[in-house]
Design a protein around this motif. Structure first.
Motif, PDB file in Angstrom:
ATOM      1  N   ARG A 139      98.958  57.418 -42.348  1.00 46.98           N
ATOM      2  CA  ARG A 139      98.957  57.177 -43.796  1.00 46.98           C
ATOM      3  C   ARG A 139      99.191  55.707 -44.139  1.00 46.98           C
ATOM      4  O   ARG A 139      98.939  55.295 -45.274  1.00 46.98           O
ATOM      5  CB  ARG A 139     100.019  58.049 -44.470  1.00 46.98           C
ATOM      6  CG  ARG A 139      99.690  59.541 -44.456  1.00 46.98           C
ATOM      7  CD  ARG A 139     100.657  60.316 -45.330  1.00 46.98           C
ATOM      8  NE  ARG A 139     102.030  60.251 -44.844  1.00 46.98           N
ATOM      9  CZ  ARG A 139     102.558  61.089 -43.954  1.00 46.98           C
ATOM     10  NH1 ARG A 139     101.812  62.075 -43.457  1.00 46.98           N
ATOM     11  NH2 ARG A 139     103.804  60.962 -43.566  1.00 46.98           N
ATOM     12  N   SER A 147      91.568  63.344 -42.285  1.00 43.50           N
ATOM     13  CA  SER A 147      90.813  64.513 -42.732  1.00 43.50           C
ATOM     14  C   SER A 147      90.764  65.596 -41.663  1.00 43.50           C
ATOM     15  O   SER A 147      90.938  66.779 -41.959  1.00 43.50           O
ATOM     16  CB  SER A 147      89.386  64.107 -43.120  1.00 43.50           C
ATOM     17  OG  SER A 147      89.389  63.214 -44.206  1.00 43.50           O
ATOM     18  N   GLU A 149      94.192  67.307 -41.222  1.00 43.65           N
ATOM     19  CA  GLU A 149      94.514  68.168 -42.364  1.00 43.65           C
ATOM     20  C   GLU A 149      93.757  69.487 -42.264  1.00 43.65           C
ATOM     21  O   GLU A 149      94.310  70.560 -42.536  1.00 43.65           O
ATOM     22  CB  GLU A 149      94.164  67.457 -43.676  1.00 43.65           C
ATOM     23  CG  GLU A 149      94.399  68.289 -44.926  1.00 43.65           C
ATOM     24  CD  GLU A 149      95.859  68.663 -45.147  1.00 43.65           C
ATOM     25  OE1 GLU A 149      96.103  69.577 -45.964  1.00 43.65           O
ATOM     26  OE2 GLU A 149      96.753  68.061 -44.513  1.00 43.65           O
ATOM     27  N   LYS A 150      92.493  69.426 -41.864  1.00 40.47           N
ATOM     28  CA  LYS A 150      91.722  70.653 -41.684  1.00 40.47           C
ATOM     29  C   LYS A 150      92.326  71.510 -40.572  1.00 40.47           C
ATOM     30  O   LYS A 150      92.451  72.732 -40.715  1.00 40.47           O
ATOM     31  CB  LYS A 150      90.267  70.307 -41.361  1.00 40.47           C
ATOM     32  CG  LYS A 150      89.372  71.532 -41.212  1.00 40.47           C
ATOM     33  CD  LYS A 150      87.931  71.131 -40.972  1.00 40.47           C
ATOM     34  CE  LYS A 150      87.037  72.364 -40.857  1.00 40.47           C
ATOM     35  NZ  LYS A 150      85.613  72.006 -40.657  1.00 40.47           N
ATOM     36  N   ARG A 201      95.382  71.533 -39.624  1.00 40.00           N
ATOM     37  CA  ARG A 201      96.687  72.043 -40.056  1.00 40.00           C
ATOM     38  C   ARG A 201      96.550  73.351 -40.824  1.00 40.00           C
ATOM     39  O   ARG A 201      97.424  74.220 -40.752  1.00 40.00           O
ATOM     40  CB  ARG A 201      97.367  70.990 -40.932  1.00 40.00           C
ATOM     41  CG  ARG A 201      98.836  71.248 -41.216  1.00 40.00           C
ATOM     42  CD  ARG A 201      99.403  70.184 -42.136  1.00 40.00           C
ATOM     43  NE  ARG A 201      98.757  70.201 -43.445  1.00 40.00           N
ATOM     44  CZ  ARG A 201      99.056  71.068 -44.417  1.00 40.00           C
ATOM     45  NH1 ARG A 201      99.992  72.002 -44.216  1.00 40.00           N
ATOM     46  NH2 ARG A 201      98.436  71.020 -45.566  1.00 40.00           N
ATOM     47  N   THR A 202      95.462  73.508 -41.551  1.00 39.65           N
ATOM     48  CA  THR A 202      95.262  74.702 -42.368  1.00 39.65           C
ATOM     49  C   THR A 202      94.350  75.728 -41.707  1.00 39.65           C
ATOM     50  O   THR A 202      94.413  76.912 -42.033  1.00 39.65           O
ATOM     51  CB  THR A 202      94.673  74.316 -43.737  1.00 39.65           C
ATOM     52  OG1 THR A 202      93.451  73.599 -43.547  1.00 39.65           O
ATOM     53  CG2 THR A 202      95.645  73.428 -44.499  1.00 39.65           C
ATOM     54  N   VAL A 258      93.473  63.297 -48.810  1.00 35.41           N
ATOM     55  CA  VAL A 258      94.561  63.336 -47.825  1.00 35.41           C
ATOM     56  C   VAL A 258      95.131  61.935 -47.721  1.00 35.41           C
ATOM     57  O   VAL A 258      94.380  60.958 -47.575  1.00 35.41           O
ATOM     58  CB  VAL A 258      94.075  63.789 -46.428  1.00 35.41           C
ATOM     59  CG1 VAL A 258      95.263  63.944 -45.486  1.00 35.41           C
ATOM     60  CG2 VAL A 258      93.282  65.079 -46.502  1.00 35.41           C
TER      61      VAL A 258
END
Length: 280
Positions: free
Chosen positions: A24, A35, A38-39, A41-42, A208
């Protein structure tokens, strides 16, 4: 530098605990790992390997690798690239490709060649751009942007399939595979002519780390040269800023003067070039 300075894990949460702040800290430069993680993670995917180069003064670099796919790595000095290559060789990894900023990819490709005998060849060079001051295209084409809805899904898949073919991306895009493609998680906008005919599209990744990446941008070949791509990109960029994005970024093929000139006119500024090396 020791090879064990690299901490490897298959746990995305552990990876983000160690490396999230580092990623970050440069959301433009790290748009893709932000990106992707984050994908993951879910939507959990088994077998993805993450790496963190961690020294006493903090995280210096990261990588991730999907099963049977290549290596995506953040910026490394040549010595760090060699150490990573040594660690992966020792663990038995066989890499089909590597992608990173140009200097890092070149250093790693050379280290991988020395340690494995594989021959690196450049597949493509990409240019990362960050939005400065958004400047709408001039002249501005007649029409409007509108969000892509469920009724547009077949049309959207067809255009994503055509885009993938244009950029020589090896992917199947249809109703059965859609959810597993990189196109599925994006929000899309069509540019329509005044009579409601879609003539161009742009996608945007979910925000994100304060950044949004515009991708893909596509206009069918017979409709190009009329300003539609610039209009829909400006529309998506404006929407990202309105949603609170601090950074809006996109990639182009570094060898495509048309697209690079278009995005410069819209206010996008080059950040750095990335290179993909294939290993044979």
């Amino acid at each position: 530098m020791r090879t064990d300075d690299w901490h490897l894990t298959e746990d995305v949460d552990e990876f983000l605990t160690r490396a999230g702040e580092f990623l970050r800290s440069r959301p433009d430069l790290h748009t893709t790992p932000l990106s992707v993680t984050e994908k993951l993670r879910t939507q959990r995917t088994e077998g993805v390997v993450f790496g963190v180069l961690e020294r006493a003064d903090g995280v210096e670099a990261t990588f991730y690798r999907f099963p049977a796919r290549g290596l995506s790595v953040t910026s490394l000095a040549p010595g760090q690239a060699d150490t990573l290559a040594a660690r992966l060789v020792a663990l038995g990894h066989s890499l089909p490709w590597v992608t990173a900023d140009d200097d890092t990819a070149t250093a790693f490709a050379e280290a991988w060649r020395r340690r494995t005998g594989a021959t690196p060849t450049v597949r493509v060079r990409l240019r990362l751009h960050r939005l400065g001051t958004l400047t709408p295209p001039e002249p501005f084409p007649a029409g409007r942007g509108r969000p892509v809805g469920e009724r547009d899904h077949e049309h959207l898949m067809r255009w994503c399939r055509e885009f993938a073919a244009d950029v020589e991306e090896d992917v199947t895009v249809d109703a059965g595979t859609w959810a597993g493609t990189r196109f599925a998680e994006k929000h899309y906008t069509f540019w329509e002519t005044p009579d409601g005919t879609p003539v161009s599209m742009a996608g945007a990744n979910p925000m994100v780390g304060g950044q949004v990446r515009v991708d893909p941008v596509y206009t069918p070949a017979h409709l190009r040269g009329r300003g539609y791509a610039g209009a829909v990109t400006a529309e998506v960029s404006r929407a990202a800023l309105a949603a609170g994005a601090k950074e809006v970024v996109l990639y182009t093929n570094a060898a495509n003067p048309t697209s690079n000139a278009l995005y410069r006119r819209l206010g996008y500024v080059p950040v750095t070039d990335f290179t993909v090396y294939d290993f044979s």
